[in-house]
Design a protein around this motif. Structure first.
Motif, PDB file in Angstrom:
ATOM      1  N   PRO A  94       2.259   9.314  -1.187  1.00  0.00           N
ATOM      2  CA  PRO A  94       2.136   9.727  -2.596  1.00  0.00           C
ATOM      3  C   PRO A  94       3.488  10.182  -3.147  1.00  0.00           C
TER       4      PRO A  94
ATOM      5  N   ARG B 232       7.831   5.317  -4.744  1.00  0.00           N
ATOM      6  CA  ARG B 232       7.640   4.094  -5.531  1.00  0.00           C
ATOM      7  C   ARG B 232       8.783   3.123  -5.240  1.00  0.00           C
TER       8      ARG B 232
ATOM      9  N   PRO C  55      11.644  10.536  -4.808  1.00  0.00           N
ATOM     10  CA  PRO C  55      10.681  11.504  -5.351  1.00  0.00           C
ATOM     11  C   PRO C  55      11.305  12.901  -5.473  1.00  0.00           C
TER      12      PRO C  55
ATOM     13  N   ARG D 154       0.833  -1.212   0.000  1.00  0.00           N
ATOM     14  CA  ARG D 154       0.000   0.000   0.000  1.00  0.00           C
ATOM     15  C   ARG D 154       0.863   1.255   0.000  1.00  0.00           C
TER      16      ARG D 154
ATOM     17  N   ARG E 155       2.036   3.359  -2.272  1.00  0.00           N
ATOM     18  CA  ARG E 155       1.624   4.541  -3.038  1.00  0.00           C
ATOM     19  C   ARG E 155       0.474   5.279  -2.378  1.00  0.00           C
ATOM     20  N   THR E 156      -0.397   4.539  -1.670  1.00  0.00           N
ATOM     21  CA  THR E 156      -1.505   5.206  -0.970  1.00  0.00           C
ATOM     22  C   THR E 156      -1.001   5.931   0.264  1.00  0.00           C
TER      23      THR E 156
END
Length: 423
Positions: free
Chosen positions: A169, A172, A207, A163, A165-166
Motif C-alpha cells: 500500500p 506506485r 511513498p 498486484r 498496490r495490493t
C-alpha cells in the motif's frame, strides 16, 4: 401449321412409325451420337492427365501454407526453448537465469531459505522474523496478493508486479527504465554499502517517509519504506540477483543485504509444470493443458485463416464450352415419342400434348397463365366455333385408350391451334 405444332404432332407420328423393340430407340440415339462424334471436324484425342506445371499451379498454395506453419513451429521452438516452466530467480536453479548462487551465499551466512510454490504456503511459512521474497515471475492472482499482503515480517518485491498496490500500500509504479549499472545516490544502508548495481526495469514513486535509490532520471528503481511493523523494499527487476549478473558490480552485496536482512527467507517461486493451482487450491482444466498444446492451437488457427484467405479468392468468369454432340430438337422429340410408345405411356404423351398446347394458345386468347379450365374452354369455343363440351374433353378429358385415340387428340389440338392463330 407452325413449327411448334408440327413438333407436337411429330411426337405422335413418331409413335406410329417406331419399332416394337424397346431396344430400338436406344440403338438409334446411340448411332446419332457416334456419328456426330465421328463427323466433328478437327477433333482429336486430348490428354487429361495432370502435367508437372498443372500440379505445381494447383499445389503451390497448399505448399506455401505448410511452409509457413513449419517455419512458425521452428521459430517457436527456437525462441521458446523447451517450452517448460520458467525457473528464473529460482533458488534451486543453477542456470544463468536462476538464483542458486545467491541462495548458497545466503545459506553460508546462516540464513534459512524456505522455498514455497504457492501463496498459501508462503503465508503459512512467513513469521515476524522472516523476509518474504516475491518476484514478478510468480503469476499472482488477486486472491494471492490479498493473502500475501497480510503476511507478517518484511516484504521484498522484485519487479513491478501488476498486484503492486495490493502487496505494498502506498507504492506506485511510474514507468520503465533500461537495465544498466547505476549508482545508489541514497542513504539507505543496504544500497550505500553495495555501491553501483546492475538495475533498471520498473521505476517507482517514493511513498511518504520512504527512500528512493538507483534513480533513472527523476524516478528511482529501488524504494524502501516502513509500513507498520514491517519493512517493504521494491526493486525494478531481478537481473542483479541471477547467476549471470551476481558477480558484477555490487550486485551480490545488494542482493545479500536485502534478502538476508532476517534469519529466515521465504522464497516464493512458480510451481513446477502440471502443479499450477487456482485460488481455491484446486487445479483447473486450463491449468492442466500443456504449454505446447496452446501454441499448437495458435498455429492451427493461423493456418486455417491463411487457407481461408487463399481459397476464398474471387472466382473468374464462367467458361463456355462447346458440346461434343449437338442433337436437333426433332430428333429429341422423336426419341421421346418412341420411349412413350415402348412403355405404352399414352397418359404422359397426352399430358405433354395438352400442356404444350396450353402454353402456346392461352396467351393468344388474352388469358392469364393462371386462368382456370372453364375460362380456357369458353374462350376457345368462342374463338374457334367448336362445341364447348368437345373442347373440354380434348383439354381435360381422360387419356386416350389406344394409339389411334392419341393420334386423333394430337390432330384435334393442332386444328384448334391453327384456328386460333388464323382468327
Amino acid at each position: 401449321m407452325n413449327p411448334a405444332g408440327t413438333a407436337d404432332t411429330a411426337d405422335t407420328a413418331g409413335a406410329g412409325h417406331a419399332g416394337t423393340s424397346p431396344a430400338g430407340p436406344v440403338d438409334s440415339v446411340g448411332t446419332v451420337d457416334t456419328a456426330g462424334l465421328a463427323a466433328a471436324p478437327g477433333t482429336g484425342s486430348t490428354s487429361v492427365s495432370p502435367t508437372a506445371a498443372s500440379l505445381w499451379r494447383g499445389g503451390r498454395g497448399v505448399l506455401l501454407v505448410a511452409l509457413i506453419v513449419v517455419a512458425a513451429a521452428v521459430a517457436g521452438v527456437l525462441l521458446g526453448g523447451t517450452g517448460g516452466q520458467d525457473r528464473r530467480l529460482d533458488p534451486d536453479d543453477t542456470s544463468l537465469s536462476g538464483a542458486g548462487a545467491l541462495a548458497r551465499l545466503l545459506e553460508g551466512r546462516g540464513v534459512r531459505i524456505t522455498r514455497v510454490t504457492s501463496a498459501a504456503e508462503a503465508r503459512a511459512a512467513a513469521t515476524a522474523d522472516s523476509t518474504l521474497l516475491v518476484t514478478d515471475v510468480f503469476p499472482l492472482t488477486a486472491g494471492d496478493a490479498s493473502r500475501l499482503a497480510g503476511a507478517p515480517g518484511d516484504l521484498l518485491l522484485v519487479g513491478g508486479d501488476r498486484r503492486l498496490r495490493t502487496l505494498a500500500p502506498g507504492l506506485r509504479a511510474t514507468g520503465e527504465a533500461r537495465t544498466r549499472s547505476r549508482e545508489p545516490r541514497c542513504a539507505l544502508p543496504a544500497a550505500a554499502a553495495a555501491g553501483s548495481v546492475h538495475l533498471g526495469g520498473t521505476t517507482f514513486a517514493v511513498p511518504r517517509g520512504g527512500t528512493g535509490c538507483y534513480p533513472a532520471g527523476d524516478a528511482p528503481t529501488m524504494v524502501g519504506y516502513r509500513d507498520g511493523d514491517r519493512t517493504i523494499t521494491a526493486v525494478g527487476d531481478g537481473d542483479f540477483m541471477t547467476n549471470l549478473r551476481l558477480a558484477e558490480d555490487g550486485n551480490a552485496a545488494l542482493a545479500m543485504n536485502l534478502a538476508g536482512a532476517r534469519p529466515t527467507l521465504v522464497w516464493l517461486v512458480p510451481p513446477p509444470p502440471g502443479e499450477a493451482v487456482t485460488e481455491t487450491g484446486e487445479q483447473g482444466i486450463y491449468d492442466l493443458v500443456p504449454p505446447g498444446v496452446k501454441w499448437a492451437v495458435a498455429q492451427l488457427a493461423l493456418a486455417v485463416v491463411l487457407l481461408a484467405l487463399w481459397r476464398g479468392r474471387r472466382l473468374g468468369p464462367v467458361v463456355a464450352e462447346r458440346l461434343p454432340v449437338v442433337v436437333r430438337a426433332a430428333e429429341t422429340a422423336e426419341g421421346r415419342a418412341r420411349l412413350y410408345r415402348a412403355r405404352r405411356a399414352r397418359d404422359r404423351a397426352a399430358a405433354a400434348l395438352r400442356e404444350g398446347f396450353a402454353d402456346r394458345v392461352v396467351p393468344r386468347l388474352g388469358l392469364p397463365s393462371a386462368a382456370g379450365p372453364d375460362a380456357r374452354v369458353s374462350a376457345l369455343a368462342e374463338r374457334t366455333g367448336q362445341a364447348a363440351p368437345q373442347v373440354a374433353s380434348a383439354l381435360y378429358g381422360p387419356p386416350p385408350a389406344d394409339d389411334a385415340g392419341l393420334v386423333a387428340l394430337a390432330a384435334y389440338l393442332d386444328m384448334l391451334e391453327r384456328q386460333v392463330r388464323d382468327s
